[in-house]
Enzyme design. Structure first.
Site, short mmCIF file in Angstrom:
data_model
loop_
_atom_site.label_atom_id
_atom_site.label_comp_id
_atom_site.label_asym_id
_atom_site.label_seq_id
_atom_site.Cartn_x
_atom_site.Cartn_y
_atom_site.Cartn_z
N HIS A 123 0.85 -1.20 0.00
CA HIS A 123 0.00 0.00 0.00
C HIS A 123 0.88 1.24 0.00
CE1 HIS A 123 -4.16 -1.57 1.42
NE2 HIS A 123 -3.58 -2.41 0.60
N TYR A 174 -9.32 5.48 7.23
CA TYR A 174 -9.48 5.87 8.64
C TYR A 174 -10.50 7.00 8.66
CZ TYR A 174 -5.16 3.40 9.98
OH TYR A 174 -4.19 2.45 10.23
N PRO A 201 -4.72 0.69 18.72
CA PRO A 201 -4.42 0.19 17.37
C PRO A 201 -4.46 1.25 16.25
CG PRO A 201 -6.55 -0.64 18.15
CD PRO A 201 -5.92 0.07 19.29
N LYS A 207 0.64 0.33 15.14
CA LYS A 207 2.03 0.33 15.62
C LYS A 207 2.39 -0.84 16.54
CE LYS A 207 3.52 3.47 13.26
NZ LYS A 207 3.63 2.59 12.13
N TYR A 242 3.82 6.63 10.06
CA TYR A 242 2.98 5.49 9.68
C TYR A 242 3.81 4.38 9.04
CZ TYR A 242 -1.25 2.95 8.57
OH TYR A 242 -2.23 1.99 8.52
#
Ligand code: RFL
Ligand code: PHB
Length: 389
Positions: A72, A200, A292, A296, A384
């Site tokens: 991704h 998200y 979550p 991580k 990220y």
């Protein structure tokens, strides 16, 4: 029995450490409280940083990950009925890989078995003795019989509820904790993912996340009350609530089906310091927990494993204890940054009880800044995809 490193816990941290040590000629025994099937039945993480992918390569177990994992290059953030994209590849040069923790664990168990390395399942009453001396040992019971393992080092990879952390005396151990006033209700469904990237979502009804495992396996989460039980949520209620938290065009293309797994996870930030006591080293969830949001947990466990594995190899091959002596300090430096990112990202996306109109405005300004400011997007992307080890 005698071994070089006794590893408590056969989750991803313990297995990865065991495999890396094995590849470098260091013998380890893994003690796991549950059965292999039980461990593989836990649906958890889905996003791997490249640091973890590299460790899987180093451990010689990345073949299936490269064949079946999904690269991704970015992620979507949904807010106020729209969606914006954060391009990891463009901003950092690095993507992430979507590949379930279950698969990581399965690959590691398979490799361990193929190598003839010893994993002892269904152990009870694990006790770590004399960790503050040069001769630690571990005792446990299995099927009613008592056993003892003498070792050079103990790796505490037994997760948040394990015994390793509790072995460190309270006079030495300092714990930092934050609990969040909500949980995540997650489901797994045999449906095509609603989008080719993760979404998200911040909505006035609370957080939602659209994730995936493969082309016909989706993982969705919604923020729920801490008092909720999975039995309170029928599949129909879940899908309908998820739709209401997503932009209309996304909700319209959501494919639903009966869930094949449903669970609720509370959210917690937690760190224990130090991560080493004598010859005992804590790794992964045994030492720290993140909410979550931001994916991580497993990845931070992996960076601990990297520091510890390198330190142990340096000790055995070069007779140099610098790596293990600095383990706690190095691991914690990175852990706290992952804690910060997960805490911040959780704050950005969830609806907290008693948020004042001012709090809401701050949250909105924070998201707008992320959407509109390239420096902020780059900082987000660097966190990220994973800060350097
Ligand atoms: P684990 O996986 O908890 O494994 C510990 C193992 O130790 C065993 N054990 C014992 N064995 C012997 N004796 C004892 N006394 C023992 N006590 C416990 C347990 O049975 C278990 O097998 O810890 P580890 O290896 O440190 O791995 C950590 C990760 O599992 C965790 O950080 C992640 O799953 C967190 N997480 C995520 N992390 C990510 O990096 N990316 C994600 O996308 C992500 N999503 C998630 C997540 C965690 C979630 N939940 C349910 C907490 C999504 C969710 C919903
Ligand atoms: C998941 O796919 O389970 C997942 C993905 C991203 C997260 C958390 C969980 O931030």
């Amino acid at each position: 029995m005698r071994t070089q490193v006794a590893i408590i816990g056969g989750g991803p941290s313990g297995l990865l450490l065991g495999q890396l040590l094995h590849r470098h000629g260091i013998e380890a025994v893994v003690l796991e409280r549950k059965t292999r099937d039980y461990v593989l039945g836990r649906i958890r993480a889905g996003v791997l940083e490249t640091g973890l992918v590299r460790l899987m390569e180093e451990a010689g177990v990345a073949g299936r990950l490269h064949r079946e994992g999904y690269v991704h290059d970015g992620t979507q953030v949904a807010w106020e009925g729209g969606m914006f994209h954060i391009d990891f590849k463009e901003l950092t040069g690095t993507p992430v890989v979507v590949y379930g923790q279950t698969e990581v664990t399965r690959d590691l168990y398979d490799a361990r078995e193929a190598a003839g390395a010893q994993t002892i399942f269904e152990v009870d009453d694990v006790v770590i003795h004399d960790a503050d001396t040069d001769h630690p040992h571990v005792t446990y019971t299995r099927a009613g019989l008592s056993h003892r393992i003498d070792c050079d080092f103990v790796a505490g990879c037994d997760g948040f509820h394990g015994v390793s952390r509790q072995t460190i005396p309270l006079s030495v151990r300092r714990e930092y904790e934050k609990t969040y006033p909500f949980g995540w209700l997650g489901i797994l469904s045999e449906t095509p993912p609603v989008h080719d990237e993760l979404i998200y979502a911040n909505s006035d009804r609370g957080f939602a996340l659209c994730s995936m495992r493969n082309a016909n396996l989706s993982r969705y989460y919604i923020q729920c009350a801490l008092s909720d039980h999975t039995s309170d949520w029928t599949d129909t209620a879940f899908w309908s609530e998820l739709r209401r938290r997503l932009p209309e065009n996304v909700a319209d293309s959501l494919v639903t089906s009966p869930s094949i797994e449903k669970s609720i996870a509370p959210l917690r930030s937690f760190v224990t310091e130090p991560m080493r006591w004598g010859r005992l080293f804590l790794c992964g969830d045994a030492a720290h927990i993140v909410p979550p949001t931001g994916a991580k947990g497993l990845n931070t466990a992996a960076s601990d494993v990297q520091y510890l594995w390198k330190g142990l190899v340096q000790y055995y091959q070069d007779n140099d204890s610098e790596g293990i002596d600095r383990y706690s300090e190095k691991a914690l430096l990175r852990v706290w940054k992952a804690e910060r990112f997960s805490w911040w990202f959780s704050g950005l996306l969830h609806r907290y009880p008693h948020m004042s109109p001012f709090d809401l405005k701050m949250q909105q300004a924070d998201i707008a800044f992320l959407r509109d400011n390239e420096a902020q997007q780059r900082a987000f992307a660097e966190n990220y995809v994973g800060l350097p080890y």
